[in-house]
Write a protein that holds these residues in place. Structure first.
Motif, PDB file in Angstrom:
ATOM      1  N   ALA A  57      -4.932  30.330 -45.803  1.00  0.00           N
ATOM      2  CA  ALA A  57      -3.597  30.265 -46.523  1.00  0.00           C
ATOM      3  C   ALA A  57      -2.753  29.352 -45.395  1.00  0.00           C
ATOM      4  O   ALA A  57      -3.257  29.196 -44.299  1.00  0.00           O
ATOM      5  CB  ALA A  57      -2.887  31.619 -46.811  1.00  0.00           C
ATOM      6  N   LYS A  58      -1.707  28.792 -45.802  1.00  0.00           N
ATOM      7  CA  LYS A  58      -0.925  28.076 -44.875  1.00  0.00           C
ATOM      8  C   LYS A  58      -0.491  29.161 -43.697  1.00  0.00           C
ATOM      9  O   LYS A  58      -0.056  30.283 -43.753  1.00  0.00           O
ATOM     10  CB  LYS A  58       0.522  27.698 -45.797  1.00  0.00           C
ATOM     11  CG  LYS A  58       1.350  26.992 -45.103  1.00  0.00           C
ATOM     12  CD  LYS A  58       2.554  26.499 -45.836  1.00  0.00           C
ATOM     13  CE  LYS A  58       3.802  26.001 -45.072  1.00  0.00           C
ATOM     14  NZ  LYS A  58       3.501  24.664 -44.331  1.00  0.00           N
ATOM     15  N   THR A  59      -0.485  28.529 -42.674  1.00  0.00           N
ATOM     16  CA  THR A  59      -0.331  29.445 -41.519  1.00  0.00           C
ATOM     17  C   THR A  59       1.199  29.410 -41.102  1.00  0.00           C
ATOM     18  O   THR A  59       1.270  30.366 -40.215  1.00  0.00           O
ATOM     19  CB  THR A  59      -1.025  28.813 -40.068  1.00  0.00           C
ATOM     20  OG1 THR A  59      -0.520  27.417 -39.783  1.00  0.00           O
ATOM     21  CG2 THR A  59      -2.671  28.628 -40.296  1.00  0.00           C
ATOM     22  N   ASN A  60       2.005  28.561 -41.338  1.00  0.00           N
ATOM     23  CA  ASN A  60       3.461  28.488 -40.940  1.00  0.00           C
ATOM     24  C   ASN A  60       3.627  28.001 -39.714  1.00  0.00           C
ATOM     25  O   ASN A  60       4.627  28.325 -38.889  1.00  0.00           O
ATOM     26  CB  ASN A  60       4.240  29.761 -41.251  1.00  0.00           C
ATOM     27  CG  ASN A  60       4.191  30.016 -42.731  1.00  0.00           C
ATOM     28  OD1 ASN A  60       4.580  29.098 -43.491  1.00  0.00           O
ATOM     29  ND2 ASN A  60       4.215  31.335 -43.147  1.00  0.00           N
ATOM     30  N   LEU A  61       2.590  27.459 -38.786  1.00  0.00           N
ATOM     31  CA  LEU A  61       2.373  27.199 -37.516  1.00  0.00           C
ATOM     32  C   LEU A  61       3.353  25.654 -37.421  1.00  0.00           C
ATOM     33  O   LEU A  61       3.023  24.852 -38.390  1.00  0.00           O
ATOM     34  CB  LEU A  61       1.111  26.974 -37.121  1.00  0.00           C
ATOM     35  CG  LEU A  61       0.329  28.533 -36.837  1.00  0.00           C
ATOM     36  CD1 LEU A  61      -0.951  28.157 -36.235  1.00  0.00           C
ATOM     37  CD2 LEU A  61       1.298  29.311 -35.797  1.00  0.00           C
ATOM     38  N   LEU A  62       3.963  25.443 -36.426  1.00  0.00           N
ATOM     39  CA  LEU A  62       4.804  24.213 -36.452  1.00  0.00           C
ATOM     40  C   LEU A  62       3.802  23.459 -35.512  1.00  0.00           C
ATOM     41  O   LEU A  62       3.447  23.532 -34.221  1.00  0.00           O
ATOM     42  CB  LEU A  62       6.138  24.444 -35.884  1.00  0.00           C
ATOM     43  CG  LEU A  62       6.705  22.882 -35.747  1.00  0.00           C
ATOM     44  CD1 LEU A  62       6.957  22.307 -37.229  1.00  0.00           C
ATOM     45  CD2 LEU A  62       8.192  23.335 -35.275  1.00  0.00           C
ATOM     46  N   LEU A  91       5.891  18.633 -37.401  1.00  0.00           N
ATOM     47  CA  LEU A  91       7.315  18.609 -36.914  1.00  0.00           C
ATOM     48  C   LEU A  91       7.845  17.308 -37.137  1.00  0.00           C
ATOM     49  O   LEU A  91       9.152  17.380 -37.565  1.00  0.00           O
ATOM     50  CB  LEU A  91       7.063  18.690 -35.299  1.00  0.00           C
ATOM     51  CG  LEU A  91       8.328  18.257 -34.442  1.00  0.00           C
ATOM     52  CD1 LEU A  91       9.469  19.462 -34.634  1.00  0.00           C
ATOM     53  CD2 LEU A  91       8.049  18.307 -32.993  1.00  0.00           C
ATOM     54  N   GLY A  92       7.293  16.440 -37.169  1.00  0.00           N
ATOM     55  CA  GLY A  92       7.892  15.053 -37.693  1.00  0.00           C
ATOM     56  C   GLY A  92       8.341  14.901 -38.919  1.00  0.00           C
ATOM     57  O   GLY A  92       9.366  14.370 -39.202  1.00  0.00           O
ATOM     58  N   GLU A 106      12.075  15.101 -24.814  1.00  0.00           N
ATOM     59  CA  GLU A 106      13.148  15.988 -24.935  1.00  0.00           C
ATOM     60  C   GLU A 106      13.074  16.845 -26.167  1.00  0.00           C
ATOM     61  O   GLU A 106      13.373  17.985 -26.192  1.00  0.00           O
ATOM     62  CB  GLU A 106      14.561  15.445 -24.518  1.00  0.00           C
ATOM     63  CG  GLU A 106      14.651  14.835 -23.336  1.00  0.00           C
ATOM     64  CD  GLU A 106      14.137  13.473 -23.056  1.00  0.00           C
ATOM     65  OE1 GLU A 106      14.080  12.965 -21.853  1.00  0.00           O
ATOM     66  OE2 GLU A 106      13.688  12.770 -24.150  1.00  0.00           O
ATOM     67  N   VAL A 107      13.181  16.146 -27.309  1.00  0.00           N
ATOM     68  CA  VAL A 107      13.114  16.504 -28.870  1.00  0.00           C
ATOM     69  C   VAL A 107      11.909  17.479 -28.761  1.00  0.00           C
ATOM     70  O   VAL A 107      11.854  18.620 -29.404  1.00  0.00           O
ATOM     71  CB  VAL A 107      13.274  15.684 -29.901  1.00  0.00           C
ATOM     72  CG1 VAL A 107      13.041  16.247 -31.145  1.00  0.00           C
ATOM     73  CG2 VAL A 107      14.340  14.672 -29.630  1.00  0.00           C
ATOM     74  N   LEU A 108      10.711  17.115 -28.242  1.00  0.00           N
ATOM     75  CA  LEU A 108       9.546  17.666 -28.631  1.00  0.00           C
ATOM     76  C   LEU A 108       9.630  19.002 -27.801  1.00  0.00           C
ATOM     77  O   LEU A 108       9.320  20.078 -28.426  1.00  0.00           O
ATOM     78  CB  LEU A 108       8.459  17.061 -28.176  1.00  0.00           C
ATOM     79  CG  LEU A 108       6.972  17.753 -27.958  1.00  0.00           C
ATOM     80  CD1 LEU A 108       6.580  18.127 -29.363  1.00  0.00           C
ATOM     81  CD2 LEU A 108       6.096  16.938 -27.321  1.00  0.00           C
ATOM     82  N   VAL A 109      10.339  19.003 -26.677  1.00  0.00           N
ATOM     83  CA  VAL A 109      10.284  20.390 -25.950  1.00  0.00           C
ATOM     84  C   VAL A 109      11.616  21.274 -26.566  1.00  0.00           C
ATOM     85  O   VAL A 109      11.306  22.494 -26.580  1.00  0.00           O
ATOM     86  CB  VAL A 109      10.800  19.893 -24.562  1.00  0.00           C
ATOM     87  CG1 VAL A 109      11.314  21.105 -23.693  1.00  0.00           C
ATOM     88  CG2 VAL A 109       9.735  19.205 -23.747  1.00  0.00           C
ATOM     89  N   MET A 111      11.975  21.598 -30.018  1.00  0.00           N
ATOM     90  CA  MET A 111      11.430  22.182 -31.098  1.00  0.00           C
ATOM     91  C   MET A 111      10.423  23.146 -30.783  1.00  0.00           C
ATOM     92  O   MET A 111      10.166  23.924 -31.744  1.00  0.00           O
ATOM     93  CB  MET A 111      11.176  20.906 -32.013  1.00  0.00           C
ATOM     94  CG  MET A 111      12.061  19.979 -32.303  1.00  0.00           C
ATOM     95  SD  MET A 111      13.382  20.482 -33.415  1.00  0.00           S
ATOM     96  CE  MET A 111      12.544  21.011 -34.758  1.00  0.00           C
ATOM     97  N   ARG A 112       9.961  23.242 -29.568  1.00  0.00           N
ATOM     98  CA  ARG A 112       9.022  24.180 -29.328  1.00  0.00           C
ATOM     99  C   ARG A 112       7.881  24.670 -30.414  1.00  0.00           C
ATOM    100  O   ARG A 112       7.753  25.539 -30.924  1.00  0.00           O
ATOM    101  CB  ARG A 112       9.718  25.409 -29.205  1.00  0.00           C
ATOM    102  CG  ARG A 112      10.948  25.367 -27.866  1.00  0.00           C
ATOM    103  CD  ARG A 112      11.386  26.557 -27.542  1.00  0.00           C
ATOM    104  NE  ARG A 112      10.338  27.433 -26.833  1.00  0.00           N
ATOM    105  CZ  ARG A 112       9.963  27.069 -25.420  1.00  0.00           C
ATOM    106  NH1 ARG A 112      10.272  25.973 -24.821  1.00  0.00           N
ATOM    107  NH2 ARG A 112       9.067  27.813 -24.789  1.00  0.00           N
ATOM    108  N   PRO A 113       6.938  23.785 -30.644  1.00  0.00           N
ATOM    109  CA  PRO A 113       6.013  23.674 -31.463  1.00  0.00           C
ATOM    110  C   PRO A 113       5.024  24.573 -31.181  1.00  0.00           C
ATOM    111  O   PRO A 113       4.826  24.956 -29.933  1.00  0.00           O
ATOM    112  CB  PRO A 113       5.339  22.148 -31.688  1.00  0.00           C
ATOM    113  CG  PRO A 113       5.831  21.676 -30.557  1.00  0.00           C
ATOM    114  CD  PRO A 113       6.990  22.353 -30.006  1.00  0.00           C
TER     115      PRO A 113
END
Length: 184
Positions: A57-62, A91-92, A106-109, A111-113
């Motif tokens: 199923a969908k994992t809901n992981l970013l 994320l994008g 900075e944005v990637l950090v 957003m904490r994927p």
């Protein structure tokens, strides 16, 4: 040059989805008079996708796509479609990005994927394009995230082998969810 020499030249735009991959395989089959082989390739794609996705199923992981020079892929991209098929949130796309664009570190950090996904770096020679992969801020995020490399050959263009990128990410996501739940 071939057009100038009066050759019949057929151009194929990039595929940005699995339906487009299927359409282009079928078109190539018609152009070459190899419809049966094209049908077999589409069936191979569908079988590999079904196997890769399985009953997960969908994992809901970013998941953040992070390429050389801090590029990412948002909506309307084949990479984004691969993430969806693997049960991951891009994320994008969450950020409303479309196409392949720069994503500041900075944005990637911030957003904490859960996963940071990139292609495989060619060779070991130093390259400025890959400096962000060594940045302490990214390393701090990766303490709580998984860094996954998917070979470019599986998703640089759409074909039956694109299902392999889905398989790699789907298995990685399932393993990550299992680890977080304390499963072996």
């Amino acid at each position: 040059m071939l057009k100038h020499l009066k050759f019949d030249v057929q151009e194929f735009p990039p595929s940005y989805s699995f339906p487009q991959i299927r359409e282009q395989i079928a078109r190539m089959g018609r152009l070459l008079g190899r419809e049966e082989r094209a049908d077999a390739l589409v069936q191979e794609l569908d079988t590999q996708l079904a196997d890769a996705i399985g009953s997960r199923a969908k994992t809901n992981l970013l998941a953040a796509l992070h390429y050389a020079n801090s590029y990412t892929a948002g909506g309307g991209t084949l990479a984004g479609e691969v993430l969806k098929a693997a049960g991951l949130e891009n994320l994008g796309e969450r950020m409303g990005l479309s196409g392949t664009v720069k994503l500041p570190l900075e944005v990637l950090v911030m957003m904490r994927p859960d996963m940071v996904i990139g292609g495989q770096r060619p060779g070991n020679a130093p390259a400025l394009a890959y400096e962000t992969f060594q940045h302490p801020a990214l390393r701090a995020v990766l303490q709580n995230a998984d860094m996954t490399a998917v070979p470019d050959k599986y998703w640089v263009c759409g074909a039956p082998f694109t299902a392999e990128a889905v398989r790699i990410l789907s298995e990685k996501a399932a393993a990550l969810v299992g680890e977080r739940r304390g499963a072996p």
